[in-house]
Scaffold this active site. Structure first.
Site, PDB file in Angstrom:
ATOM      1  CE  LYS A  16      10.670  -3.428   5.655  1.00  0.00           C
ATOM      2  NZ  LYS A  16       9.854  -2.556   4.781  1.00  0.00           N
ATOM      3  NE  ARG A  91       5.921  -7.704   4.390  1.00  0.00           N
ATOM      4  CZ  ARG A  91       7.057  -7.604   3.722  1.00  0.00           C
ATOM      5  NH1 ARG A  91       8.182  -7.965   4.224  1.00  0.00           N
ATOM      6  NH2 ARG A  91       7.063  -7.122   2.500  1.00  0.00           N
ATOM      7  NE  ARG A 127      12.191  -0.825  -4.066  1.00  0.00           N
ATOM      8  CZ  ARG A 127      11.724  -1.366  -2.942  1.00  0.00           C
ATOM      9  NH1 ARG A 127      12.361  -1.170  -1.809  1.00  0.00           N
ATOM     10  NH2 ARG A 127      10.622  -2.078  -2.959  1.00  0.00           N
ATOM     11  NE  ARG A 160      10.836  -5.292  -4.778  1.00  0.00           N
ATOM     12  CZ  ARG A 160      10.746  -5.287  -3.450  1.00  0.00           C
ATOM     13  NH1 ARG A 160      11.810  -4.969  -2.721  1.00  0.00           N
ATOM     14  NH2 ARG A 160       9.633  -5.598  -2.861  1.00  0.00           N
ATOM     15  NE  ARG A 171       5.458  -4.206  -2.095  1.00  0.00           N
ATOM     16  CZ  ARG A 171       6.495  -3.479  -2.506  1.00  0.00           C
ATOM     17  NH1 ARG A 171       6.446  -2.819  -3.632  1.00  0.00           N
ATOM     18  NH2 ARG A 171       7.584  -3.427  -1.785  1.00  0.00           N
TER      19      ARG A 171
END
Ligand code: AMP
Length: 224
Positions: A16, A91, A127, A160, A171
């Site tokens: 996203k 969300r 990531r 992160r 998550r």
């Protein structure tokens, strides 16, 4: 061209952020990423950041009222000629209801980027981001030229905290439980589109661009 708000829906790791940054630039949308805004608040150590830090590190959702305030402010202040691209908001259903009110007459559409779970894990654990210029890399799919260093500005890349495997699992659980029901919410309003997010960045970008063109056409037809 009609002004509108487009929500990029999808699990963590769906791409996203990457797609929203590029779509925002190319289509002239105001990009609103609640995750990026919250991370900046944590970095600056503001009262909001202090409230959000631990919740984010645990992979849970920050209280709706805090996030709604952020988004409401951006919607009001964004010049938004072309409209808004929402990344990471809403969300859950409470946030989706809030957006209905805050958007006023602005038509709201959701585009769901669908990605398989195994692929999500690789994307999230691999990531890395540049804290200086915001570029995103992946050690498996799109590594920097020099390990750990940003190609664009030479800064040291970071990972992160919530991209650790146990937090990723949480998550994803929160996503399935709270965010996925939004598919039904937008589908029932005839404001729902899907794209296959398992492909590479370029292919997904093309698909998203095509959906946005489709939405534009439907709005133009409706306004005639
Ligand atoms: P993201 O960058 O979108 O993955 O968001 C990172 C974290 O920020 C999430 O795991 C949540 O803790 C928090 N967050 C971002 N957007 C929201 C939202 N709309 N509602 C609640 N928490 C959020």
């Amino acid at each position: 061209m009609t002004s509108l708000a487009i929500i990029l829906l999808g699990p963590p790791g769906a791409g996203k952020g990457t797609q929203a940054k590029r779509l925002g630039r190319e289509f002239d949308f105001v990009h609103i990423s609640t995750g990026d805004i919250l991370r900046a608040e944590v970095q600056k150590g503001t009262a909001l950041g202090k409230q959000a830090k631990e919740i984010m590190e645990a992979g849970e959702l920050v209280p709706d009222s805090l996030v709604a305030e952020i988004v409401g402010g951006r919607l009001r202040s964004g010049n938004g000629k072309r409209g808004f691209l929402l990344d990471g908001f809403p969300r859950n259903l409470v946030q989706a209801e809030y957006l209905e009110g805050a958007a006023g007459d602005l038509p709201v559409f959701a585009i769901h980027i669908q990605v398989e779970e195994e692929q999500l894990f690789k994307r999230l654990t691999g990531r890395r981001h540049c804290p200086n210029c915001g570029r995103i890399y992946n050690v498996y799919f799109s590594p920097p030229e020099r390990e750990g260093i940003c190609n664009a500005c030479g800064s040291a890349l970071m990972q992160r905290k919530d991209d650790q495997p146990e937090v990723i699992r949480e998550r994803l659980r929160v996503y399935r439980e709270q965010t996925e029901p939004l598919v039904g919410f937008y589908a029932s309003r005839d404001a729902y589109f899907e794209v296959d997010g398992n492909e590479g960045v370029e292919a997904v970008f093309e698909e998203l661009s095509a959906r946005i063109a489709q939405i534009d056409q439907s709005l133009e037809r409706a306004s005639r």
